[in-house]
Design an enzyme around this catalytic site. Structure first.
Site, mmCIF file in Angstrom:
data_model
loop_
_atom_site.group_PDB
_atom_site.id
_atom_site.type_symbol
_atom_site.label_atom_id
_atom_site.label_comp_id
_atom_site.label_asym_id
_atom_site.label_seq_id
_atom_site.Cartn_x
_atom_site.Cartn_y
_atom_site.Cartn_z
ATOM 1 N N SER A 149 -21.853 -20.648 -6.587
ATOM 2 C CA SER A 149 -22.624 -20.916 -5.373
ATOM 3 C C SER A 149 -22.606 -19.717 -4.434
ATOM 4 O O SER A 149 -21.611 -19.011 -4.321
ATOM 5 C CB SER A 149 -22.048 -22.126 -4.630
ATOM 6 O OG SER A 149 -22.780 -22.359 -3.443
ATOM 7 N N LYS A 183 -19.986 -28.529 -8.781
ATOM 8 C CA LYS A 183 -21.084 -27.730 -8.227
ATOM 9 C C LYS A 183 -22.282 -28.628 -7.882
ATOM 10 O O LYS A 183 -22.964 -28.421 -6.865
ATOM 11 C CB LYS A 183 -21.510 -26.657 -9.232
ATOM 12 C CG LYS A 183 -22.750 -25.841 -8.828
ATOM 13 C CD LYS A 183 -22.589 -25.146 -7.476
ATOM 14 C CE LYS A 183 -23.585 -24.030 -7.247
ATOM 15 N NZ LYS A 183 -24.995 -24.400 -7.355
ATOM 16 N N HIS A 199 -21.471 -30.326 -4.695
ATOM 17 C CA HIS A 199 -21.629 -29.314 -3.640
ATOM 18 C C HIS A 199 -23.082 -29.240 -3.211
ATOM 19 O O HIS A 199 -23.403 -29.252 -2.020
ATOM 20 C CB HIS A 199 -21.147 -27.952 -4.152
ATOM 21 C CG HIS A 199 -21.608 -26.786 -3.335
ATOM 22 N ND1 HIS A 199 -22.896 -26.272 -3.421
ATOM 23 C CD2 HIS A 199 -20.977 -26.015 -2.400
ATOM 24 C CE1 HIS A 199 -23.044 -25.271 -2.581
ATOM 25 N NE2 HIS A 199 -21.882 -25.085 -1.953
ATOM 26 N N ASN A 200 -23.989 -29.157 -4.181
ATOM 27 C CA ASN A 200 -25.405 -29.035 -3.852
ATOM 28 C C ASN A 200 -25.946 -30.303 -3.198
ATOM 29 O O ASN A 200 -26.815 -30.237 -2.331
ATOM 30 C CB ASN A 200 -26.203 -28.714 -5.118
ATOM 31 C CG ASN A 200 -26.032 -27.277 -5.566
ATOM 32 O OD1 ASN A 200 -25.051 -26.627 -5.228
ATOM 33 N ND2 ASN A 200 -26.980 -26.768 -6.320
ATOM 34 N N GLU A 212 -24.983 -30.130 0.285
ATOM 35 C CA GLU A 212 -25.864 -29.130 0.888
ATOM 36 C C GLU A 212 -27.189 -29.756 1.315
ATOM 37 O O GLU A 212 -27.705 -29.486 2.410
ATOM 38 C CB GLU A 212 -26.086 -28.014 -0.127
ATOM 39 C CG GLU A 212 -26.996 -26.891 0.298
ATOM 40 C CD GLU A 212 -27.241 -25.922 -0.842
ATOM 41 O OE1 GLU A 212 -28.426 -25.644 -1.136
ATOM 42 O OE2 GLU A 212 -26.250 -25.474 -1.461
#
Length: 488
Positions: free
Chosen positions: A134, A188, A191-192, A195
């Site tokens: 990232s 990940k 995480h996105n 986001e």
């Protein structure tokens, strides 16, 4: 094969588009690394080595030469488009690699694909690592946050290499061995998803400040710059101020006013919501952020609604004390942001349980402090929370965050209520508040839902005062019988 020095590479990169090229340059800039590079198109490889002779790349025109340029255990990072392209490169490398070698997928792969690929490659004695990376193009070049999965054996070789290129936060490299097989890409993905929620919440705060407060984009930029000095300090708040300060060269208008209000996505937010549904874990803030992007892109439908002049019966939001109004929005944003992160970490915990991953939530929060898109001061507090209690049921129950919500909840309610009355859409703010109220509720309407499910489908229910599982004979004399729970 071309090289500027003798010897073999300790790491290779396949796929030299912007992310792959930047990652290769980052690797080459770190002491101790010699980097082999390969791209299906030789022209792209030539361009990279001609523009950056200082990197000392070992460049190959064929996949065979690339493999031959790698020192054992061979280690190659794949940076190609997710899907069939990734499978093709993995197949090429797996045919040529030997047991103990390492194939790393550094793209945004769906974690279930990574689980499949890891099992296939492991059967040949080769290590496969799905690594979430990232930070975008700049992060790849200057220091990303890296979330590798895979075996402990692979991480012994790969760990020091990744640590050499990762972002550094408070003296610590933003990389950790997340877990086995697909754990890295799973984290990940979450995480996105966070986001998505973070960006949507910031957009809602902007919309409120503009529509209800009457602030210009430049003035809101100033507000965000002030917020970035406090507990909302983050990369996203920082760049939001920069975007809002931008003036369009063609028209002289604020940049944000000439951008079409239809937001795109690349799928990881959707994957997060789909996965959370399968895990039975609510991520309502992330879901509303995904749906808000979807609604924004329904151009024909929105145009028809505008033409139809749908009734709003909205009440103007009267702002008499602008300083208090701005502070209310700030607090509502902070509380909603906490919910997004709490839901994200809950999803990681649920995924770890489902797929038998040993994921350290505190370590994850630490590697997100630098390099990645959601990097923020906030993450230090999350790391502290999990350091103090690794089994914390929810971030909202941590004493620090519980106190933060207590100080924010009145503002949160004021903002959501007034936005609704004024007809300003705040799906992420509102769903986050509803989640909070559902979490703290002693009794929920779910009791009625269970009654409905039992009535039409004999799905059974449990009682608050007796052990066991029950069903009411709704089509009969409505007596209650104890029975085994339904499998439906």
């Amino acid at each position: 094969m071309t090289e500027s020095h003798s010897g073999k590479a300790n790491i290779g990169v396949v796929g030299l588009a912007v992310m792959g090229s930047n990652l290769a340059r980052n690797l080459a800039s770190r002491e101790g690394n010699t980097v082999a590079v390969y791209n299906r198109s030789w022209e792209r490889t030539e361009l990279l080595i001609s523009e950056h002779p200082e990197a000392g790349f070992i460049a190959s025109e064929t996949i065979d030469d690339f493999v031959a340029s790698l020192a054992k255990p061979r280690t190659a990072i794949i940076m190609v488009q997710a899907g069939k392209g990734t499978d093709a490169v993995i197949s090429q490398l797996a045919e040529r690699f030997e047991p103990g070698d390492i194939i790393v997928d550094g793209g945004n792969a769906l974690f279930t694909d990574t689980i499949r690929r890891e099992a296939e490659v492991r059967a040949k004695g080769i290590n496969f690592v799905g690594a979430g990376i990232s930070g975008g193009e700049e992060g790849a070049l200057k220091g990303p946050s890296i979330m590798p999965g895979g075996s402990e054996e692979a991480y012994k070789t790969l760990g020091p290499i990744l640590a050499s290129i990762a972002a550094v936060a408070e003296g610590e490299p933003c990389v950790t061995h997340v877990g086995t097989d697909g754990a890295g890409h799973f984290v990940k993905m979450i995480h996105n998803g966070i986001e998505y929620a973070d960006m949507q919440l910031i957009a809602e705060a902007y919309d409120i400040l503009r529509q209800a407060g009457g602030y210009s984009p430049a003035e809101i930029a100033g507000i965000f710059e002030e917020w970035n000095k406090g507990d909302l300090e983050s990369f996203l708040i920082e760049i939001t101020a920069e975007v809002l300060k931008q003036v369009d060269a063609k028209t002289g208008k604020p940049f944000v006013d000439v951008v079409l209000d239809q937001a795109g996505s690349k799928g990881t937010g959707v994957w997060t919501v789909q996965t959370a549904l399968n895990l039975g874990t609510p991520v309502s803030g992330i879901a509303e952020a995904v749906f808000a992007r979807s609604l924004s892109s329904q151009a024909t439908q929105r145009a028809a609604a505008a033409k139809a002049e749908l009734p709003a019966d909205a009440t103007a939001w009267s702002v008499s004390d602008k300083a208090a109004f701005v502070e209310d929005v700030r607090r509502a944003l902070y509380a909603s942001k906490l919910v997004a992160y709490a839901q994200g970490f809950d999803a990681i915990r649920a995924g770890a349980k489902e797929y038998n991953w040993n994921i350290n939530l505190g370590a994850v929060s630490k590697i997100w402090r630098g390099g990645c898109i959601i990097r923020a001061q906030f993450l230090n507090r999350i790391a502290d929370a999990y350091d103090q209690n690794a089994e914390l049921e929810s971030l909202i129950l941590d004493p620090y965050f519980k106190d933060a919500v207590a100080k924010s909840v009145k503002s949160w309610r004021n903002v959501v209520a007034n936005a609704s009355l004024a007809g300003i859409p705040v799906p992420a703010f509102a769903s986050s508040l509803s989640y909070f109220d559902g979490l703290r509720g002693e009794r929920l309407g779910a009791a009625l839902v269970q009654g409905q499910r039992d009535f039409f489908g004999a799905h059974t229910y449990k009682r608050v005062d007796l052990p066991g599982t029950f069903h009411t004979l709704w089509s009969g004399d409505r007596t209650e019988v104890e029975q085994a729970p339904s499998t439906h």
